[in-house]
Motif scaffolding. Structure first.
Motif, PDB file in Angstrom:
ATOM      1  N   ASP A  45      -9.908 -17.914 -11.786  1.00  0.00           N
ATOM      2  CA  ASP A  45      -9.435 -16.583 -12.136  1.00  0.00           C
ATOM      3  C   ASP A  45      -8.423 -16.119 -11.089  1.00  0.00           C
ATOM      4  OD1 ASP A  45      -9.027 -14.078 -13.003  1.00  0.00           O
ATOM      5  OD2 ASP A  45     -11.093 -13.380 -12.819  1.00  0.00           O
ATOM      6  N   ASN A  46      -7.192 -15.951 -11.524  1.00  0.00           N
ATOM      7  CA  ASN A  46      -6.118 -15.542 -10.614  1.00  0.00           C
ATOM      8  C   ASN A  46      -5.996 -14.027 -10.493  1.00  0.00           C
ATOM      9  OD1 ASN A  46      -5.001 -18.067  -9.735  1.00  0.00           O
ATOM     10  ND2 ASN A  46      -4.215 -18.335 -11.813  1.00  0.00           N
ATOM     11  N   THR A  47      -6.910 -13.284 -11.117  1.00  0.00           N
ATOM     12  CA  THR A  47      -6.758 -11.831 -11.163  1.00  0.00           C
ATOM     13  C   THR A  47      -6.691 -11.213  -9.782  1.00  0.00           C
ATOM     14  OG1 THR A  47      -8.003 -11.832 -13.237  1.00  0.00           O
ATOM     15  CG2 THR A  47      -7.692  -9.715 -12.143  1.00  0.00           C
ATOM     16  N   THR A  48      -7.588 -11.652  -8.887  1.00  0.00           N
ATOM     17  CA  THR A  48      -7.610 -11.085  -7.531  1.00  0.00           C
ATOM     18  C   THR A  48      -6.293 -11.332  -6.825  1.00  0.00           C
ATOM     19  OG1 THR A  48     -10.010 -11.423  -7.375  1.00  0.00           O
ATOM     20  CG2 THR A  48      -8.807 -11.123  -5.310  1.00  0.00           C
ATOM     21  N   ARG A  49      -5.752 -12.535  -6.983  1.00  0.00           N
ATOM     22  CA  ARG A  49      -4.465 -12.854  -6.365  1.00  0.00           C
ATOM     23  C   ARG A  49      -3.356 -11.975  -6.950  1.00  0.00           C
ATOM     24  NH1 ARG A  49      -3.084 -19.018  -6.498  1.00  0.00           N
ATOM     25  NH2 ARG A  49      -4.918 -19.000  -5.136  1.00  0.00           N
ATOM     26  N   GLU A  50      -3.416 -11.732  -8.268  1.00  0.00           N
ATOM     27  CA  GLU A  50      -2.403 -10.893  -8.902  1.00  0.00           C
ATOM     28  C   GLU A  50      -2.491  -9.450  -8.412  1.00  0.00           C
ATOM     29  OE1 GLU A  50      -3.135 -11.439 -13.016  1.00  0.00           O
ATOM     30  OE2 GLU A  50      -2.286 -13.446 -13.091  1.00  0.00           O
ATOM     31  N   ILE A  51      -3.719  -8.957  -8.227  1.00  0.00           N
ATOM     32  CA  ILE A  51      -3.896  -7.596  -7.699  1.00  0.00           C
ATOM     33  C   ILE A  51      -3.334  -7.514  -6.284  1.00  0.00           C
ATOM     34  CG2 ILE A  51      -5.605  -5.870  -6.999  1.00  0.00           C
ATOM     35  CD1 ILE A  51      -7.394  -6.907  -9.271  1.00  0.00           C
ATOM     36  N   ARG A  52      -3.618  -8.531  -5.499  1.00  0.00           N
ATOM     37  CA  ARG A  52      -3.128  -8.558  -4.113  1.00  0.00           C
ATOM     38  C   ARG A  52      -1.588  -8.520  -4.099  1.00  0.00           C
ATOM     39  NH1 ARG A  52      -5.739 -12.588  -2.725  1.00  0.00           N
ATOM     40  NH2 ARG A  52      -7.372 -11.583  -1.487  1.00  0.00           N
ATOM     41  N   LYS A  99       0.383  -7.416  -6.416  1.00  0.00           N
ATOM     42  CA  LYS A  99       0.843  -6.121  -6.922  1.00  0.00           C
ATOM     43  C   LYS A  99       0.794  -5.064  -5.823  1.00  0.00           C
ATOM     44  CE  LYS A  99       2.200  -3.218 -10.073  1.00  0.00           C
ATOM     45  NZ  LYS A  99       3.565  -3.287 -10.614  1.00  0.00           N
ATOM     46  N   MET A 100      -0.289  -5.035  -5.060  1.00  0.00           N
ATOM     47  CA  MET A 100      -0.416  -4.053  -3.983  1.00  0.00           C
ATOM     48  C   MET A 100       0.653  -4.279  -2.915  1.00  0.00           C
ATOM     49  SD  MET A 100      -2.912  -2.055  -4.844  1.00  0.00           S
ATOM     50  CE  MET A 100      -3.425  -1.207  -3.364  1.00  0.00           C
ATOM     51  N   ILE A 101       0.933  -5.521  -2.616  1.00  0.00           N
ATOM     52  CA  ILE A 101       1.977  -5.828  -1.625  1.00  0.00           C
ATOM     53  C   ILE A 101       3.342  -5.387  -2.146  1.00  0.00           C
ATOM     54  CG2 ILE A 101       3.178  -7.706  -0.433  1.00  0.00           C
ATOM     55  CD1 ILE A 101       0.457  -9.181  -0.338  1.00  0.00           C
ATOM     56  N   ASN A 102       3.587  -5.629  -3.442  1.00  0.00           N
ATOM     57  CA  ASN A 102       4.857  -5.213  -4.045  1.00  0.00           C
ATOM     58  C   ASN A 102       5.013  -3.699  -4.048  1.00  0.00           C
ATOM     59  OD1 ASN A 102       5.551  -7.866  -4.516  1.00  0.00           O
ATOM     60  ND2 ASN A 102       4.763  -7.881  -6.618  1.00  0.00           N
ATOM     61  N   LEU A 103       3.887  -2.979  -4.043  1.00  0.00           N
ATOM     62  CA  LEU A 103       3.925  -1.526  -4.005  1.00  0.00           C
ATOM     63  C   LEU A 103       4.129  -0.993  -2.585  1.00  0.00           C
ATOM     64  CD1 LEU A 103       1.075  -0.724  -6.557  1.00  0.00           C
ATOM     65  CD2 LEU A 103       3.514  -0.206  -6.826  1.00  0.00           C
ATOM     66  N   GLY A 104       4.251  -1.906  -1.623  1.00  0.00           N
ATOM     67  CA  GLY A 104       4.565  -1.501  -0.257  1.00  0.00           C
ATOM     68  C   GLY A 104       3.378  -1.314   0.648  1.00  0.00           C
ATOM     69  N   GLU A 160      -0.358   2.346 -11.265  1.00  0.00           N
ATOM     70  CA  GLU A 160       0.426   1.113 -11.363  1.00  0.00           C
ATOM     71  C   GLU A 160      -0.490  -0.104 -11.483  1.00  0.00           C
ATOM     72  OE1 GLU A 160       3.593   0.106 -11.339  1.00  0.00           O
ATOM     73  OE2 GLU A 160       4.532   2.085 -11.409  1.00  0.00           O
ATOM     74  N   VAL A 161      -1.550  -0.121 -10.698  1.00  0.00           N
ATOM     75  CA  VAL A 161      -2.477  -1.256 -10.724  1.00  0.00           C
ATOM     76  C   VAL A 161      -3.211  -1.313 -12.053  1.00  0.00           C
ATOM     77  CG1 VAL A 161      -4.544  -2.252  -9.671  1.00  0.00           C
ATOM     78  CG2 VAL A 161      -2.739  -1.323  -8.218  1.00  0.00           C
ATOM     79  N   LEU A 162      -3.725  -0.167 -12.512  1.00  0.00           N
ATOM     80  CA  LEU A 162      -4.474  -0.147 -13.778  1.00  0.00           C
ATOM     81  C   LEU A 162      -3.581  -0.509 -14.961  1.00  0.00           C
ATOM     82  CD1 LEU A 162      -6.671   3.034 -13.168  1.00  0.00           C
ATOM     83  CD2 LEU A 162      -7.415   0.650 -13.111  1.00  0.00           C
ATOM     84  N   ASP A 163      -2.356  -0.003 -14.951  1.00  0.00           N
ATOM     85  CA  ASP A 163      -1.428  -0.357 -16.033  1.00  0.00           C
ATOM     86  C   ASP A 163      -1.111  -1.851 -15.994  1.00  0.00           C
ATOM     87  OD1 ASP A 163      -1.354   2.239 -16.899  1.00  0.00           O
ATOM     88  OD2 ASP A 163       0.515   2.742 -15.857  1.00  0.00           O
ATOM     89  N   TYR A 164      -0.915  -2.381 -14.796  1.00  0.00           N
ATOM     90  CA  TYR A 164      -0.579  -3.796 -14.636  1.00  0.00           C
ATOM     91  C   TYR A 164      -1.705  -4.696 -15.162  1.00  0.00           C
ATOM     92  CZ  TYR A 164       0.565  -8.192 -12.255  1.00  0.00           C
ATOM     93  OH  TYR A 164       0.844  -9.510 -11.973  1.00  0.00           O
ATOM     94  N   LEU A 165      -2.945  -4.243 -14.998  1.00  0.00           N
ATOM     95  CA  LEU A 165      -4.092  -5.032 -15.458  1.00  0.00           C
ATOM     96  C   LEU A 165      -4.377  -4.854 -16.941  1.00  0.00           C
ATOM     97  CD1 LEU A 165      -6.524  -4.518 -12.422  1.00  0.00           C
ATOM     98  CD2 LEU A 165      -5.202  -6.565 -12.987  1.00  0.00           C
ATOM     99  N   GLY A 166      -3.626  -3.973 -17.618  1.00  0.00           N
ATOM    100  CA  GLY A 166      -3.779  -3.827 -19.060  1.00  0.00           C
ATOM    101  C   GLY A 166      -4.659  -2.684 -19.489  1.00  0.00           C
ATOM    102  N   TYR A 167      -4.930  -1.715 -18.578  1.00  0.00           N
ATOM    103  CA  TYR A 167      -5.818  -0.607 -18.931  1.00  0.00           C
ATOM    104  C   TYR A 167      -5.034   0.671 -19.202  1.00  0.00           C
ATOM    105  CZ  TYR A 167      -9.403  -3.754 -17.213  1.00  0.00           C
ATOM    106  OH  TYR A 167     -10.217  -4.837 -17.027  1.00  0.00           O
ATOM    107  N   GLY A 168      -3.730   0.547 -19.431  1.00  0.00           N
ATOM    108  CA  GLY A 168      -2.911   1.718 -19.728  1.00  0.00           C
ATOM    109  C   GLY A 168      -3.436   2.483 -20.926  1.00  0.00           C
ATOM    110  N   GLY A 169      -3.528   3.810 -20.781  1.00  0.00           N
ATOM    111  CA  GLY A 169      -4.025   4.648 -21.871  1.00  0.00           C
ATOM    112  C   GLY A 169      -5.534   4.683 -21.979  1.00  0.00           C
ATOM    113  N   ARG A 170      -6.231   3.918 -21.139  1.00  0.00           N
ATOM    114  CA  ARG A 170      -7.699   3.870 -21.246  1.00  0.00           C
ATOM    115  C   ARG A 170      -8.379   4.498 -20.035  1.00  0.00           C
ATOM    116  NH1 ARG A 170      -8.742  -2.393 -22.391  1.00  0.00           N
ATOM    117  NH2 ARG A 170     -10.919  -1.685 -22.214  1.00  0.00           N
TER     118      ARG A 170
END
Length: 789
Positions: free
Chosen positions: A491-498, A500-505, A617-627
Motif C-alpha cells: 500500500d503506497n498510500t502512506t508514501r503518497e500522503i508524505r 503530498k505534505m512535503i509538496n504543501l511545504g 488538500e490532503v482529504l481531497d487528494y485521497l478522494g474524500y472531496g465532498g464527504r
C-alpha cells in the motif's frame, strides 16, 4: 568472560605458546560468533631472567639504595636497587638492559655515581593488577623460591606464561561462562575432544544434615559436607589461573569455590558448618529483612528476594552473595557445600537492585542441572587434594529439574535450504559430533541429542545456526536463489500522503514514541488507558504516547528555544493506548504550524484557515472531496485545544481527527495542530477518480451576499448553494464576511462567488437567472437569509 589459555589446556590438547597463537584463537572464536574485547598474554614483559643476589651493600651516597652483584647465569651484573627487602642470597626477577616492561624500557644507567645494568623487579612492575598482589609484593621486589634455576625464564617458573582473551559474550551463550564450555566451543573449531573432569574422592562417615526448600523459586539444591580442612595459600598454578580469569586469590578453600565456578560454570557457596544449626533452608525474604553480606554491607531485602536461612535467620542472598556471619575464615574446620539452581528472573532482579556478582551473572543466564552435580563433586575432589579435607559420605538432594538431553529432528533439506549450502549428510553429522552432540542417523532425518549444557538450543533453527557457525559462513558458496514470485500488494498510500505534505511545504519529522505519564494523556478525551513501560530508562519517557501532537509540541518547543519561530511540521507514525484491557495502536497523521507559512515567493501568517486548507488538500487528494466537514463541538475536543478556534474532522458522519489552535495555557503564541486517524479514514473506501476535460465554453461568475444569523456556519450555506445549483454549478466559495455598520446586531453579511457553466454550450441569461433565483430561495427558506442590497 576472561579465558585463560593455561586453564583451557587442562581440558583440550591445543598448542598456544605465543601471543600470535592467542590472537589466532581469538579470531577463530570470533568467526563462530564469539566476539572479544581484548587479547594478549598475562605478562608481556621481555628479556627477563632469574638471578641470585651474590652481594648486597648500601649505596655510598644514599640511605635507601643498595648496590647488588647479581648472578644471571651468563654473567654477574651490578644493579642498583631501592627495594627494602633485597638481600644477599635472594632469588629474584632480573630485567636485563633492553627489557620492555609496562613502565618503559630498561637501559644501562648510572645512579648517584654507581653503574646499574638492569633492574630487580616486583610483580607489579611486570604488569599484574594491584588487586592480585600481596602486601609484600607491593612493598618490594618479588622473592622466588630457593629452587628457582638461575638464568631461567621467571615467567615460566612462576607458571604465568598464559594467554588471556576477554570475550564479550551474547546473552544466550551462558554455557561459555565456563572453561568447560569454552573447551567444547574451541574443540568444535579445531576438531578436538574435551578431556573428562576429575571428580574422584573418598567418602567416609554419614551426612547428618537437614535441608528444607520452602519456595518454588529453587528447582535444585545439593548439599555435602567436608571436615578438617586446612586453610592456607593456594598453589601457584591455581592462583595464576584465577588471576588470568580476573579473580583475586584469597586462600585455598575460597579459591577452590571460585575455581570450580570458572571451570564448570556452576556457582558454589561454602558455609562454615559450625556456624549453622545443622540445616539449610531456602525461602523468600521477609519484607524489610536485614542481611549483612560478605562485603560487610547490611542489605535491606524485600519479599521478591530468595534467601538461604539456617532455620532462624537469613545467612545468604541466594545466587548473589553469601552472608558475613557464616563466611569461611582462617579458623574454619568444617564446611557445608551448596550447589543449587534458583529462578533466573528473581536472581536478576535482586542483583540489579542490590549487587551484581560473578555468581549472579551465571544464575541469570540459566544453569545446566548436570553441571550442578558435577560442580559439587569437583569441589570435594579439590578440597580433598588441596585442603586435606575429609569428605563425608552422602548428599542432601532437592531436585525438580529435567536432566535429559533434548531431542530435535532435522533433515538435510532443512539445513541446506536455510543456509543456501550444499552440505552432505556426512559433513553435517561431523559438525554435530564436533560439538559433542549425539546423532541418530535415520533414513530421512537426523535426530540430534542436545546436551543440557546448551540451553540456547531448543528448535531445529538453532541447530541450523550451529551448522552454519562451525562450517563457516565464509565457506558457503553464493548461489542465485530461484523462487516463484507474485505481484505484491504494498500500500503506497502512506508514501503518497508524505509526498503530498512535503509538496504543501511542510517538513517531516520523526519523534520518540515515549513520553512521560502526564504527556501521554494530552490531546485525548481521556477515555483510554495509557500504556506504561515496565522498566523505563528515565521517568521522562515512561509511557507510550496516545497522540502525535504531544511529540510535535516538544519539537516546537525545541525549535522556539533556538529562535526558530516559523515551524511547519508533520509526522506519520503510531499512537498507542489500552482499551478494555486490549493493547491498541493506530496510524496517525499529525501536523503543527506556527509563524510564517511560505506560499511560493510569498509568506502568510499561519491561522486556522491555513491549516484547514492543508487538511482539505490532503482529504481531497485521497478522494474524500465532498464527504468531509469541520464541526465545532466542544464535547468532542480535548481540553488542550482552543474551544473557539478548533473543530473535529468528520468524514461520512464519523469523527476521524481534530484541527485547531492549541490552548493559550500551553502555548502563548498561535500554534495550530491537526491530527487524523489514518486507520479510520482509509477504512472508508473511495471510488475511482473520475476525470473530465475542461469546458470549451465560457463559465459565468456571479456574486451573491446575504445577511444571516451569526451562528449560521458558512459551510451550511455552501451546502445549500450546492444543492440548489444543480449540475450547472461548477464552484462556490466565500470571499467576504462583514459585521460592521449597516448590519443588524446578531447578524452577519457573508458573500459568495458562484461559478456556473456547461460543457456543451454557453449558458443563456435565462438559465443563469433561474439558477440564481433557486439558490436565493433555498438560502431564504432554509436559513432565513436576506439578500443584501
Amino acid at each position: 568472560m576472561k579465558l585463560s589459555t593455561n586453564f583451557l589446556k587442562d581440558y583440550l590438547d591445543i598448542d598456544i605458546n605465543s601471543k600470535e597463537d592467542v590472537y589466532k584463537l581469538a579470531e577463530d572464536m570470533t568467526k563462530v560468533g564469539n566476539e572479544y574485547d581484548s587479547e594478549g598474554i598475562l605478562i608481556e614483559a621481555t628479556n627477563l631472567v632469574i638471578g641470585e643476589v651474590l652481594e648486597c651493600e648500601m649505596h655510598p651516597d644514599s640511605d635507601h639504595l643498595h648496590v647488588c652483584k647479581v648472578d644471571t647465569g651468563k654473567e654477574v651484573l651490578q644493579i642498583v636497587c631501592g627495594a627494602p627487602n633485597v638481600r644477599k642470597g635472594l632469588k629474584v626477577i632480573v630485567a636485563l638492559p633492553g627489557a620492555k616492561l609496562p613502565g618503559g624500557e630498561i637501559k644501562k644507567s648510572v645512579i648517584r655515581g654507581q653503574e646499574s645494568n638492569g633492574m630487580l623487579c616486583s610483580i607489579a612492575e611486570l604488569g599484574i593488577e594491584s588487586k592480585f598482589l600481596r602486601e609484600e609484593d607491593k612493598a618490594g621486589i618479588h622473592k622466588l623460591d630457593k629452587d628457582a634455576p638461575v638464568g631461567g625464564d621467571p615467567i615460566e617458573y612462576m607458571n604465568m606464561k598464559d594467554g588471556v582473551i576477554d570475550f564479550e559474550l551474547t546473552a544466550n551463550r551462558g554455557d561459555l561462562l565456563s572453561i568447560l564450555g569454552m573447551a567444547y566451543e574451541v574443540g568444535a573449531i579445531y576438531d578436538k575432544k574435551v578431556k573428562p573432569i576429575d571428580l574422584t574422592h573418598k567418602d567416609s562417615g554419614k551426612l547428618d544434615f537437614k535441608l528444607n526448600i520452602a519456595t518454588d523459586n529453587c528447582t535444585m539444591f545439593l548439599a555435602k559436607k567436608v571436615e578438617n580442612v586446612k586453610i592456607h595459600e593456594s598453589s601457584p598454578e591455581m592462583k595464576e589461573k584465577l588471576m588470568a580469569s580476573g579473580v583475586r586469590p584469597i586462600n585455598n578453600v575460597v579459591d577452590i569455590s571460585n575455581y570450580v565456578m570458572l571451570e564448570t560454570g556452576q556457582p558454589l557457596h561454602f558455609y562454615d558448618a559450625d556456624k549453622l544449626n545443622g540445616m539449610l533452608e531456602v525461602r523468600m525474604a521477609k519484607e524489610g529483612e536485614k542481611l549483612t553480606t560478605l562485603d560487610k554491607q547490611e542489605r535491606t531485602l524485600s519479599s521478591d528476594d530468595i534467601v538461604i536461612s539456617d532455620g532462624k535467620r537469613a545467612i545468604g542472598l541466594a545466587g548473589v552473595m553469601g552472608g558475613y556471619d557464616t563466611e569461611i575464615t582462617e579458623n574454619t574446620k568444617n564446611i557445608i557445600i551448596e550447589s543449587a539452581i534458583f529462578d533466573s528472573v528473581k536472581i536478576r532482579r535482586t542483583s540489579n537492585k542490590i549487587l551484581r556478582s560473578e555468581a549472579s551473572n551465571r544464575f541469570e543466564k540459566g544453569l545446566d542441572p548436570n553441571r550442578t552435580y558435577m560442580a559439587i563433586e569437583r569441589s570435594c575432589n579439590l578440597l580433598e587434594k588441596y585442603a586435606d579435607a575429609k569428605v563425608i559420605g552422602g548428599m542432601e538432594v532437592y531436585d525438580k529439574t529435567n536432566k535429559e538431553d533434548k531431542k530435535i529432528d532435522i533433515t538435510l533439506d532443512n539445513i541446506n535450504n536455510l543456509l543456501g549450502s550444499n552440505l552432505t549428510k556426512k559433513e553435517v553429522v561431523d559438525i554435530f559430533e564436533r560439538l559433542a552432540f549425539k546423532v541418530e542417523d535415520q533414513e530421512n532425518k537426523l535426530t540430534v541429542h542436545v546436551p543440557t549444557r546448551r540451553l540456547d538450543i531448543s528448535i531445529k533453527e538453532d541447530l541450523i545456526e550451529e551448522v552454519g557457525r562451525i562450517y563457516g559462513v565464509d565457506n558457503i558458496q553464493g548461489r542465485l536463489k530461484e523462487m516463484p514470485i507474485k505481484q505484491g500488494s504494498y500500500d503506497n498510500t502512506t508514501r503518497e500522503i508524505r509526498n503530498k505534505m512535503i509538496n504543501l511545504g511542510l517538513n517531516e519529522t520523526l519523534t520518540y514514541s515515549l513520553v512521560n505519564e502526564k504527556e501521554a494523556n494530552m490531546f485525548t478525551m481521556k477515555d483510554n488507558e495509557i500504556i506504561k513501560i515496565l522498566a523505563p530508562l528515565t521517568e521522562e519517557r515512561n509511557a507510550l504516547r496516545q497522540s502525535l501532537i504531544t511529540s510535535l509540541l516538544k519539537t516546537y518547543e525545541y525549535n522556539v528555544s533556538r529562535d526558530n519561530k516559523d515551524i511547519c511540521l508533520f509526522e506519520i507514525a503510531k499512537a498507542f493506548f489500552m482499551n478494555k484491557g486490549e493493547y491498541k495502536e493506530e496510524n496517525r497523521l499529525a501536523c503543527l504550524m506556527t509563524g510564517e507559512y511560505y506560499l511560493g515567493l510569498n509568506t502568510k501568517q499561519v491561522d486556522f484557515y491555513i491549516i484547514k486548507g492543508v487538511c482539505e488538500e490532503v482529504l481531497d487528494y485521497l478522494g474524500y472531496g465532498g464527504r468531509y466537514s469541520f464541526i465545532q463541538d466542544k464535547t468532542k475536543l480535548p481540553e488542550e485545544m482552543h474551544p473557539g478556534k478548533s473543530a473535529v474532522i468528520s468524514v461520512n458522519g464519523e469523527v476521524v481527527g481534530l484541527i485547531g489552535r492549541v490552548t493559550p495555557e500551553l502555548c502563548k503564541e498561535e500554534v495550530y495542530v491537526m491530527e487524523i486517524n489514518l486507520d479510520k479514514l482509509l477504512a472508508k473506501k473511495v471510488g475511482k477518480m473520475k476525470y473530465k476535460e475542461f469546458s470549451k465554453f465560457p463559465a459565468v461568475k456571479k456574486d451573491i451576499a446575504v445577511i444571516v444569523d451569526k451562528n449560521v456556519p458558512a459551510q451550511d450555506l455552501l451546502k445549500t448553494i450546492k444543492n440548489n445549483g444543480g449540475k450547472l454549478l461548477q464552484d462556490s466559495k466565500v470571499f467576504d464576511l462583514y459585521e460592521g455598520k449597516g448590519i443588524p446586531e446578531g447578524k452577519k453579511s457573508i458573500a459568495f462567488s458562484v461559478t456556473l457553466g456547461a460543457t456543451d454550450r454557453t449558458l443563456t441569461d435565462e438559465e443563469i437567472n433561474t439558477i440564481m433565483e433557486k439558490i436565493v430561495q433555498g438560502l431564504q427558506s432554509k436559513h432565513g437569509a436576506e439578500l443584501r442590497k
